[in-house]
Scaffold this active site. Structure first.
Site, PDB file in Angstrom:
ATOM      1  N   ASP A 119       0.816  -1.207   0.000  1.00  0.00           N
ATOM      2  CA  ASP A 119       0.000   0.000   0.000  1.00  0.00           C
ATOM      3  C   ASP A 119       0.853   1.263   0.000  1.00  0.00           C
ATOM      4  O   ASP A 119       0.515   2.252  -0.653  1.00  0.00           O
ATOM      5  CB  ASP A 119      -0.927  -0.002   1.220  1.00  0.00           C
ATOM      6  CG  ASP A 119      -2.039  -1.033   1.102  1.00  0.00           C
ATOM      7  OD1 ASP A 119      -2.312  -1.482  -0.018  1.00  0.00           O
ATOM      8  OD2 ASP A 119      -2.634  -1.382   2.140  1.00  0.00           O
ATOM      9  N   GLY A 120       1.961   1.238   0.738  1.00  0.00           N
ATOM     10  CA  GLY A 120       2.835   2.406   0.756  1.00  0.00           C
ATOM     11  C   GLY A 120       3.373   2.733  -0.621  1.00  0.00           C
ATOM     12  O   GLY A 120       3.455   3.904  -1.015  1.00  0.00           O
TER      13      GLY A 120
ATOM     14  N   GLU B 236      -4.736   9.681   4.632  1.00  0.00           N
ATOM     15  CA  GLU B 236      -5.087  10.560   5.746  1.00  0.00           C
ATOM     16  C   GLU B 236      -4.063  11.668   5.949  1.00  0.00           C
ATOM     17  O   GLU B 236      -2.919  11.555   5.532  1.00  0.00           O
ATOM     18  CB  GLU B 236      -5.219   9.773   7.058  1.00  0.00           C
ATOM     19  CG  GLU B 236      -3.909   9.280   7.659  1.00  0.00           C
ATOM     20  CD  GLU B 236      -3.423   7.974   7.090  1.00  0.00           C
ATOM     21  OE1 GLU B 236      -2.181   7.845   6.900  1.00  0.00           O
ATOM     22  OE2 GLU B 236      -4.237   7.077   6.837  1.00  0.00           O
TER      23      GLU B 236
ATOM     24  N   ASP C  40      -2.733  12.446  21.806  1.00  0.00           N
ATOM     25  CA  ASP C  40      -1.495  12.177  21.071  1.00  0.00           C
ATOM     26  C   ASP C  40      -1.551  12.802  19.689  1.00  0.00           C
ATOM     27  O   ASP C  40      -0.518  13.038  19.072  1.00  0.00           O
ATOM     28  CB  ASP C  40      -1.276  10.671  20.930  1.00  0.00           C
ATOM     29  CG  ASP C  40      -0.754  10.032  22.209  1.00  0.00           C
ATOM     30  OD1 ASP C  40      -0.454  10.772  23.170  1.00  0.00           O
ATOM     31  OD2 ASP C  40      -0.655   8.799  22.253  1.00  0.00           O
TER      32      ASP C  40
ATOM     33  N   TYR D 187      -4.638   3.737   9.010  1.00  0.00           N
ATOM     34  CA  TYR D 187      -4.315   4.210  10.349  1.00  0.00           C
ATOM     35  C   TYR D 187      -5.573   4.640  11.106  1.00  0.00           C
ATOM     36  O   TYR D 187      -5.669   4.477  12.334  1.00  0.00           O
ATOM     37  CB  TYR D 187      -3.309   5.346  10.267  1.00  0.00           C
ATOM     38  CG  TYR D 187      -2.817   5.820  11.613  1.00  0.00           C
ATOM     39  CD1 TYR D 187      -2.452   4.913  12.605  1.00  0.00           C
ATOM     40  CD2 TYR D 187      -2.718   7.175  11.897  1.00  0.00           C
ATOM     41  CE1 TYR D 187      -2.015   5.340  13.850  1.00  0.00           C
ATOM     42  CE2 TYR D 187      -2.266   7.608  13.127  1.00  0.00           C
ATOM     43  CZ  TYR D 187      -1.923   6.692  14.097  1.00  0.00           C
ATOM     44  OH  TYR D 187      -1.498   7.126  15.321  1.00  0.00           O
TER      45      TYR D 187
ATOM     46  N   LEU E  49      -8.476   3.268  11.182  1.00  0.00           N
ATOM     47  CA  LEU E  49      -9.081   2.106  11.838  1.00  0.00           C
ATOM     48  C   LEU E  49      -8.257   1.689  13.055  1.00  0.00           C
ATOM     49  O   LEU E  49      -8.813   1.323  14.096  1.00  0.00           O
ATOM     50  CB  LEU E  49      -9.202   0.950  10.851  1.00  0.00           C
ATOM     51  CG  LEU E  49      -9.893  -0.319  11.362  1.00  0.00           C
ATOM     52  CD1 LEU E  49     -11.315  -0.025  11.814  1.00  0.00           C
ATOM     53  CD2 LEU E  49      -9.900  -1.392  10.270  1.00  0.00           C
ATOM     54  N   SER E  50      -6.936   1.754  12.953  1.00  0.00           N
ATOM     55  CA  SER E  50      -6.076   1.426  14.087  1.00  0.00           C
ATOM     56  C   SER E  50      -6.306   2.377  15.257  1.00  0.00           C
ATOM     57  O   SER E  50      -6.135   1.998  16.418  1.00  0.00           O
ATOM     58  CB  SER E  50      -4.605   1.472  13.677  1.00  0.00           C
ATOM     59  OG  SER E  50      -4.319   0.527  12.668  1.00  0.00           O
TER      60      SER E  50
END
Length: 260
Positions: A47-48, A120, A149, A162, A164-165
């Site tokens: 994906d990256g 994102e 954070d 990210y 979802l994480s």
């Protein structure tokens, strides 16, 4: 699309050995042309690397050149299964998914920066101190002070990454919705984020940036020591990804919502 529409292919690959091996095998079999003359870009990696490919070829993809990914990485949520067989036929039968990137404008110590993100835009604390950030949506301050954070804005395509994480919602691809999700929020303790219209403009102001510095990332492109970030969908850019039938991004996003 007819099979003959995908005869000229531009292959690109990550530096990983599996991807490089597949690149050679596919070029030997199907040939290779420059992306400017191609009917499609075939990206080999994870994906990256898909995000890197979209960035590198934004102008061509924006003009309608589709990108078809095959997984030679780890997760491969944005990729199709790898196979060397019948690639022209797979491309002809593939379903097109249109994604729209986010546009970011950030003010930082180093000046003013602009960038695009397909997954994102994320703000993070840079030190052990929690970030203090005010959040404004369409000109109305919605959070005077978020202590966390960080916080992110995710596209539907990026909602399973990210976002979802960070316990954000999975957003259906055609919903024209953005996910606004806090990262380990301390105050307001019960705030879990918001779903925004895709036309929304979100502004983040970093409070006390000297004692509580914050960085921002547009996908994997980071800018440190930001003081202000503005995010909205780039309506002028529509990028086309190709997915095998029955394994499109819509199906992957729906399946993710029922995973355990």
């Amino acid at each position: 699309m007819a099979e003959h529409e995908f005869q000229k292919l531009a292959f690109v690959a990550s530096r990983k050995p599996d991807a490089q091996h597949s690149l050679k095998a596919l070029i030997d079999r199907y040939g290779n042309v420059d992306a400017a003359q191609a009917d499609a870009i075939v990206a080999l990696g994870g994906d990256g690397f898909m995000l890197e490919t979209l960035r590198r070829h934004t102008v061509l993809v924006q003009r309608g050149l589709p990108v078809y990914g095959m997984n030679r990485g780890t997760v491969g949520f944005l990729m199709n299964a790898y196979s060397e067989e019948n690639l022209n036929e797979r491309l002809a039968a593939a379903e097109k998914t249109t994604v729209r990137p986010l546009k970011m404008m950030a003010e930082a110590k180093g000046g003013r920066f602009e960038d695009l993100a397909f997954n994102e835009i994320s703000l993070f604390r840079q030190t052990q101190q929690a970030a203090h950030i005010s959040v404004t949506v369409d000109g109305h301050e919605r959070l005077e002070k978020l202590i966390a954070d960080g916080i992110l804005v995710a596209t539907p395509a990026g909602s399973t990454a990210y976002n979802l994480s960070a316990h954000g919602p999975v957003v259906p691809l055609g919903s024209r919705i953005l996910a606004l999700t806090p990262i380990s929020a301390f105050r307001p303790r019960r705030w879990r984020g918001a779903l925004l219209n895709a036309n929304a403009t979100v502004e983040f102001t970093v409070l006390d940036p000297k004692r509580r510095p914050v960085s921002v990332s547009a996908d994997n492109q980071e800018i440190r020591d930001v003081t202000y970030v503005k995010v909205h969908e780039d309506h002028g850019k529509k990028l086309n990804l190709l997915f095998d039938a029955d394994h499109g991004l819509d199906e992957k996003i729906l399946r993710e919502q029922f995973s355990t």
